[in-house]
Design a protein around this motif. Structure first.
Motif, PDB file in Angstrom:
ATOM      1  N   GLN A 109      -1.529   3.114   6.990  1.00  0.00           N
ATOM      2  CA  GLN A 109      -0.570   4.217   7.040  1.00  0.00           C
ATOM      3  C   GLN A 109      -1.115   5.366   7.871  1.00  0.00           C
ATOM      4  OE1 GLN A 109       0.020   4.884   2.787  1.00  0.00           O
ATOM      5  NE2 GLN A 109       2.196   4.523   3.116  1.00  0.00           N
ATOM      6  N   SER A 113       1.420   5.673  12.360  1.00  0.00           N
ATOM      7  CA  SER A 113       2.332   6.635  11.729  1.00  0.00           C
ATOM      8  C   SER A 113       3.643   6.006  11.267  1.00  0.00           C
ATOM      9  CB  SER A 113       2.616   7.798  12.678  1.00  0.00           C
ATOM     10  OG  SER A 113       3.218   7.313  13.862  1.00  0.00           O
ATOM     11  N   THR A 114       4.055   4.908  11.870  1.00  0.00           N
ATOM     12  CA  THR A 114       5.318   4.260  11.486  1.00  0.00           C
ATOM     13  C   THR A 114       5.077   2.944  10.739  1.00  0.00           C
ATOM     14  OG1 THR A 114       5.444   3.138  13.624  1.00  0.00           O
ATOM     15  CG2 THR A 114       6.568   5.272  13.445  1.00  0.00           C
ATOM     16  N   ASP A 116       4.979   2.026   7.499  1.00  0.00           N
ATOM     17  CA  ASP A 116       5.926   1.662   6.432  1.00  0.00           C
ATOM     18  C   ASP A 116       7.261   1.212   7.003  1.00  0.00           C
ATOM     19  OD1 ASP A 116       4.235   2.082   4.261  1.00  0.00           O
ATOM     20  OD2 ASP A 116       4.693   4.222   4.196  1.00  0.00           O
ATOM     21  N   GLU A 117       7.732   1.928   7.998  1.00  0.00           N
ATOM     22  CA  GLU A 117       9.011   1.590   8.629  1.00  0.00           C
ATOM     23  C   GLU A 117       8.949   0.207   9.283  1.00  0.00           C
ATOM     24  OE1 GLU A 117      11.293   3.089  12.599  1.00  0.00           O
ATOM     25  OE2 GLU A 117      10.489   4.648  11.276  1.00  0.00           O
ATOM     26  N   LYS A 118       7.887  -0.060  10.014  1.00  0.00           N
ATOM     27  CA  LYS A 118       7.754  -1.357  10.685  1.00  0.00           C
ATOM     28  C   LYS A 118       7.532  -2.479   9.675  1.00  0.00           C
ATOM     29  CE  LYS A 118       6.485   0.433  15.097  1.00  0.00           C
ATOM     30  NZ  LYS A 118       6.010   0.073  16.389  1.00  0.00           N
ATOM     31  N   ASP A 121      11.001  -3.215   8.381  1.00  0.00           N
ATOM     32  CA  ASP A 121      11.793  -3.870   9.425  1.00  0.00           C
ATOM     33  C   ASP A 121      11.409  -5.332   9.602  1.00  0.00           C
ATOM     34  OD1 ASP A 121      13.041  -1.454   9.808  1.00  0.00           O
ATOM     35  OD2 ASP A 121      12.007  -0.987  11.697  1.00  0.00           O
TER      36      ASP A 121
END
Length: 132
Positions: A109, A113-114, A116-118, A121
């Motif tokens: 994390q 920086s992204t 969690d989003e990736k 997805d």
């Protein structure tokens, strides 16, 4: 008399705990990955190092290493033993369940920086530790 006994007992204990806290931090900074995990992924102060950082292998750990080094070197090259188009002769890791521990998750994390989003997805799921 009780105050004298308390002073005689508490002074060494206080010194012991202060010294232990200092030594624990000193040892932690020199023998574990914790301090590096706090720093890694942050932009380098000043210009990046000229030249190329080479990372041997394309495993998840090596790709994370390449990402961290990209914050410090002008160029990063990952050398993989096998070509992407060919059938793998080594253990394939891409289609199997991976479990990572909280330290690794928190480090990812911080570095990405992204993350969690990736992860979401890609169909990944992050569960609290008490669910494992």
């Amino acid at each position: 008399m009780l105050a004298l006994i308390a002073t005689v007992l508490l002074a060494p204990l206080t010194i012991y705990f202060l010294l232990r806290a200092f030594l624990d931090k000193w040892i932690d900074e020199r023998t574990t990955a914790t301090p590096a995990a706090r720093r890694d992924g942050t932009p380098r102060k000043g210009a990046k190092i000229e030249g190329t950082a080479v990372v041997a292998g394309g495993s998840p750990a090596r790709l994370i290493t390449a990402r961290v080094r990209s914050a410090h070197f002008a160029e990063v090259v990952v050398l993989q033993a096998e070509e992407v188009d060919r059938k793998r002769t080594r253990l394939e890791q891409t289609r199997y369940l991976h479990v990572i521990f909280s330290f690794v998750y928190l480090t990812l994390q911080q570095i990405f920086s992204t993350f969690d989003e990736k992860l979401r997805d890609a169909g990944g799921l992050a569960l609290p530790v008490n669910h494992l």
